[in-house]
Scaffold this motif. Structure first.
Motif, PDB file in Angstrom:
ATOM      1  N   ILE A 110       0.756  -1.281   0.005  1.00 38.42           N
ATOM      2  CA  ILE A 110       0.016  -0.174   0.032  1.00 38.42           C
ATOM      3  C   ILE A 110       0.934   1.384   0.055  1.00 38.42           C
ATOM      4  O   ILE A 110       2.239   1.453   0.438  1.00 38.42           O
ATOM      5  CB  ILE A 110      -1.159   0.057   1.196  1.00 38.42           C
ATOM      6  N   THR A 111       0.192   2.283  -0.495  1.00 42.15           N
ATOM      7  CA  THR A 111       0.974   3.645  -0.381  1.00 42.15           C
ATOM      8  C   THR A 111       0.615   4.479   0.662  1.00 42.15           C
ATOM      9  O   THR A 111       1.575   5.674   0.436  1.00 42.15           O
ATOM     10  CB  THR A 111       0.983   4.229  -1.932  1.00 42.15           C
ATOM     11  N   ASP A 112      -0.474   4.404   1.232  1.00 41.47           N
ATOM     12  CA  ASP A 112      -0.699   5.375   2.192  1.00 41.47           C
ATOM     13  C   ASP A 112      -0.611   4.564   3.650  1.00 41.47           C
ATOM     14  O   ASP A 112      -1.407   4.450   4.613  1.00 41.47           O
ATOM     15  CB  ASP A 112      -2.283   5.807   2.221  1.00 41.47           C
ATOM     16  N   MET A 113       0.827   3.936   3.978  1.00 46.79           N
ATOM     17  CA  MET A 113       0.993   3.196   5.057  1.00 46.79           C
ATOM     18  C   MET A 113       0.930   3.871   6.513  1.00 46.79           C
ATOM     19  O   MET A 113       0.363   3.458   7.319  1.00 46.79           O
ATOM     20  CB  MET A 113       2.533   2.737   5.191  1.00 46.79           C
ATOM     21  N   ALA A 114       1.017   5.500   6.265  1.00 38.03           N
ATOM     22  CA  ALA A 114       1.071   6.147   7.605  1.00 38.03           C
ATOM     23  C   ALA A 114      -0.679   6.411   7.967  1.00 38.03           C
ATOM     24  O   ALA A 114      -0.904   6.181   9.296  1.00 38.03           O
ATOM     25  CB  ALA A 114       1.610   7.601   7.570  1.00 38.03           C
ATOM     26  N   ASP A 115      -1.458   6.668   7.020  1.00 37.02           N
ATOM     27  CA  ASP A 115      -2.938   6.611   7.388  1.00 37.02           C
ATOM     28  C   ASP A 115      -3.374   5.356   7.696  1.00 37.02           C
ATOM     29  O   ASP A 115      -4.264   5.360   8.385  1.00 37.02           O
ATOM     30  CB  ASP A 115      -3.463   7.224   6.085  1.00 37.02           C
ATOM     31  N   THR A 116      -2.728   4.256   6.884  1.00 28.84           N
ATOM     32  CA  THR A 116      -3.479   2.867   7.231  1.00 28.84           C
ATOM     33  C   THR A 116      -3.147   2.612   8.708  1.00 28.84           C
ATOM     34  O   THR A 116      -4.028   1.949   9.518  1.00 28.84           O
ATOM     35  CB  THR A 116      -2.688   1.883   6.309  1.00 28.84           C
ATOM     36  N   ARG A 117      -1.751   2.656   9.232  1.00 28.53           N
ATOM     37  CA  ARG A 117      -1.350   2.493  10.754  1.00 28.53           C
ATOM     38  C   ARG A 117      -2.465   3.282  11.618  1.00 28.53           C
ATOM     39  O   ARG A 117      -2.964   2.732  12.662  1.00 28.53           O
ATOM     40  CB  ARG A 117       0.108   2.694  10.908  1.00 28.53           C
ATOM     41  N   GLU A 118      -2.781   4.445  11.354  1.00 30.53           N
ATOM     42  CA  GLU A 118      -3.463   5.346  12.183  1.00 30.53           C
ATOM     43  C   GLU A 118      -4.887   4.811  12.134  1.00 30.53           C
ATOM     44  O   GLU A 118      -5.747   4.773  13.304  1.00 30.53           O
ATOM     45  CB  GLU A 118      -3.400   6.728  11.433  1.00 30.53           C
ATOM     46  N   ALA A 119      -5.344   4.311  11.059  1.00 32.65           N
ATOM     47  CA  ALA A 119      -6.866   3.978  10.889  1.00 32.65           C
ATOM     48  C   ALA A 119      -6.924   2.674  11.570  1.00 32.65           C
ATOM     49  O   ALA A 119      -7.902   2.168  12.270  1.00 32.65           O
ATOM     50  CB  ALA A 119      -7.288   3.655   9.256  1.00 32.65           C
ATOM     51  N   ILE A 120      -5.860   1.504  11.570  1.00 36.05           N
ATOM     52  CA  ILE A 120      -5.879   0.336  12.262  1.00 36.05           C
ATOM     53  C   ILE A 120      -5.932   0.522  13.657  1.00 36.05           C
ATOM     54  O   ILE A 120      -6.505  -0.003  14.324  1.00 36.05           O
ATOM     55  CB  ILE A 120      -4.833  -0.606  11.810  1.00 36.05           C
TER      56      ILE A 120
END
Length: 553
Positions: free
Chosen positions: A444-454
């Motif tokens: 994925i290209t939005d790793m930072a946002d994904t970590r925040e969402a998880i």
């Protein structure tokens, strides 16, 4: 398509076989080689189980710093089937300091056996092997114990006062170990607290342990508690010990102050005016009824299954037979195989069989702007499809209407499902638990946002399953799976609980759909149970019952 539906239905076989009993496995190692002359290893044991020819991680122990002969406090709980050969693999790893993940760890050796061997011998010791050869003099010992029918847990919290100071230039760094005394006089480690640095009056974190683990559900069974001063070289200094029983601990529930003198027998014999080496206090003792996954399901909890499909350009033109999205007239592509294998299991736990299906990374009609959470049926007001077959048809129908694009952003779809799960959370009832299946062909290209969402989603009744489709290098995706260390948001906030399971589909190309389904869904029952039990939410049909049982004295 009928062939994959039939094989997916066969995946139900792995949960239909009646479990004979549950078994607790304890692990200890001896003779692990030092890293070098100045440092000892930081060992961790990973337990894997074989299914359909594949090894799956079941669980792992804590990391013990600077130890050549660790005794792990982590207890593995596994189902025992007499009629099956259950192959187990114990892998020993040296975890580098400051990192609990396996990526940078050194593999020290492994031992393979069957659960039947451990159960029949009750205590199995074997040499650790590395590349087929013995790994020095290192060995591993596994002890098995049948779990009794009592599924209650106890929450305990301890502190201490005026412990002996064992350090010259600072105060002691104390931790507490609790051992159960078995019928044959041997000791089993029940729990090891964290270390409180530079403090003679520590307050240790509360912890939960099953009554079976603590005292074999025998409230009069002797327990031995030992306090140590932690040293970085692994040679911890003994502070003192005391004996007690769970029956004595239970008195705290009646408002009595429970405390014990911490005694060092050597000091007691040598020092004339010796009183104790400090006092250990029981701050909290609460018996908790732990409900099972089946109790929540039978109590009316529904599994809300949502699918998200990657439509980025890296999948290749769907009209080309080399594309991961190519619809072959006789052979389902990897997206369909993964979707059906997992979806067929989940749909049995959803009464209306209506599943939202979304796509991400495509240009969609009518204006062909990129979207990362569009309804695959193009009905934004009602993205639900009728059954897994409905999801399959919507997927096939949308392919000619969209243009594959990018980038690979999955945070928006996690946030969308989290919004629904947040509404469920506020009901404070066990009615709906959300599972999001994400099928993607690349990192994925939005790793930072994904970590925040998880991290945000870990507080909600939901789990995320990510299946990597194709032959891309998915190494960076492993960071999202909490099995390998602790996932944190960009701001440093850790996940409240591990809710992500990542699996590369290529590992299952030559296995049955049952193997994939078992791998990605194996953690879901525990995730459901952990969420509701941690929130103190009972199964719906049991809401009128007391959460704690009455115990006879």
């Amino acid at each position: 398509m009928s062939n994959i539906y039939e094989s997916a239905e066969a995946t139900l076989g792995f949960i239909s076989s009646p479990c004979l009993t549950k078994v607790e496995l304890r692990v200890a190692c001896r003779g692990i080689s030092d890293r070098d002359a100045l440092s000892k290893p930081d060992p961790c044991v990973v337990l894997k189980m074989q299914s359909h020819g594949q090894w799956f991680e079941v669980d792992r122990t804590e990391v013990i710093r600077s130890s050549s002969s660790p005794v792990f406090s982590k207890v593995f709980l596994v189902d025992y089937y007499f009629e099956e050969v259950q192959r187990l693999r114990y892998e020993l790893h040296d975890i580098s300091s400051g990192n609990n993940g396996l990526r940078d760890a050194d593999f020290l050796g492994a031992m393979e056996c069957t659960l039947g061997q451990i159960v029949s011998q009750r205590k199995l010791t074997k040499a650790l092997l590395k590349q087929g050869n013995t790994a020095g003099k290192s060995s591993i010992t596994v002890t098995a114990e049948e779990l009794s029918g009592n599924d209650d847990y106890v929450e305990l919290s301890f502190s201490a006062r005026k412990l002996d100071d064992k350090d010259f230039f600072s105060k002691s760094d104390p931790f507490l170990e609790i051992f159960r005394i078995n019928d044959d006089g041997t000791e089993s480690l029940v729990h090891r607290t964290e270390t409180v640095m530079n403090n003679l009056s520590p307050v240790w974190k509360s912890f939960k342990v099953s009554l079976n683990t603590l005292c074999s559900s025998d409230h009069d069974r002797e327990l031995k508690c030992t306090v140590w001063d932690w040293d970085s070289n692994g040679k911890h200094d003994f502070i003192g010990e005391f004996q007690t029983t769970f029956k004595e601990m239970r008195a705290e529930q009646e408002g009595k102050q429970i405390q014990w003198e911490c005694i060092n027998p050597k000091y007691q014999m040598k020092k004339k005016n010796y009183r104790n080496s400090g006092v250990v206090i029981l701050n909290h003792c609460k018996i908790i009824r732990m409900y099972s996954f089946l109790e929540y399901i039978m109590g009316g909890c529904q599994i809300q299954f949502t699918v998200a499909i990657d439509f980025t350009a890296s999948n290749g033109d769907p009209r080309n037979s080399c594309s991961l999205h190519y619809i072959h007239p006789y052979q389902p592509n990897e997206y369909l195989k993964a979707l059906v294998a997992v979806g067929e299991i989940c749909q049995d736990y959803d009464s209306d069989k209506m599943f939202p299906a979304f796509g991400f990374g495509a240009l969609i009609p009518p204006d062909f702007k990129v979207s990362h959470d569009f309804a695959v049926n193009f009905d934004e007001d009602n993205p639900e499809c009728a059954g897994i077959q409905g999801v399959v048809e919507a997927y096939q129908n949308c392919l000619p209407k969209i243009q594959l694009y990018g980038p690979t952003n999955i945070a928006p779809i996690i946030q969308k499902v989290a919004s629904s799960a947040s509404e469920e959370m506020h009901t404070k009832e066990a009615m709906e638990y959300f599972i999001l299946l994400i099928l993607t062909d690349g990192v994925i290209t939005d790793m930072a946002d994904t970590r925040e969402a998880i991290v945000h989603a870990s507080h909600l009744p939901m789990s995320v399953i990510i299946v990597g489709v194709g032959n891309a290098d998915f190494t960076d995706m492993q960071i999202l799976d909490g099995d390998d260390g602790i996932l944190r948001s960009p701001k440093g906030e850790p996940v409240l609980r591990d809710i992500v399971q990542f699996v590369p589909f290529k590992d299952f190309k030559h296995a049955s759909p049952a193997a994939l389904a078992k791998s990605v869904l194996a953690e879901v029952p525990n995730q459901v149970v952990d969420y509701y039990n941690a929130k103190g939410i009972k199964p719906k049909c049991m809401s009128d019952y007391e959460s704690t049982r009455a115990f006879s004295p």
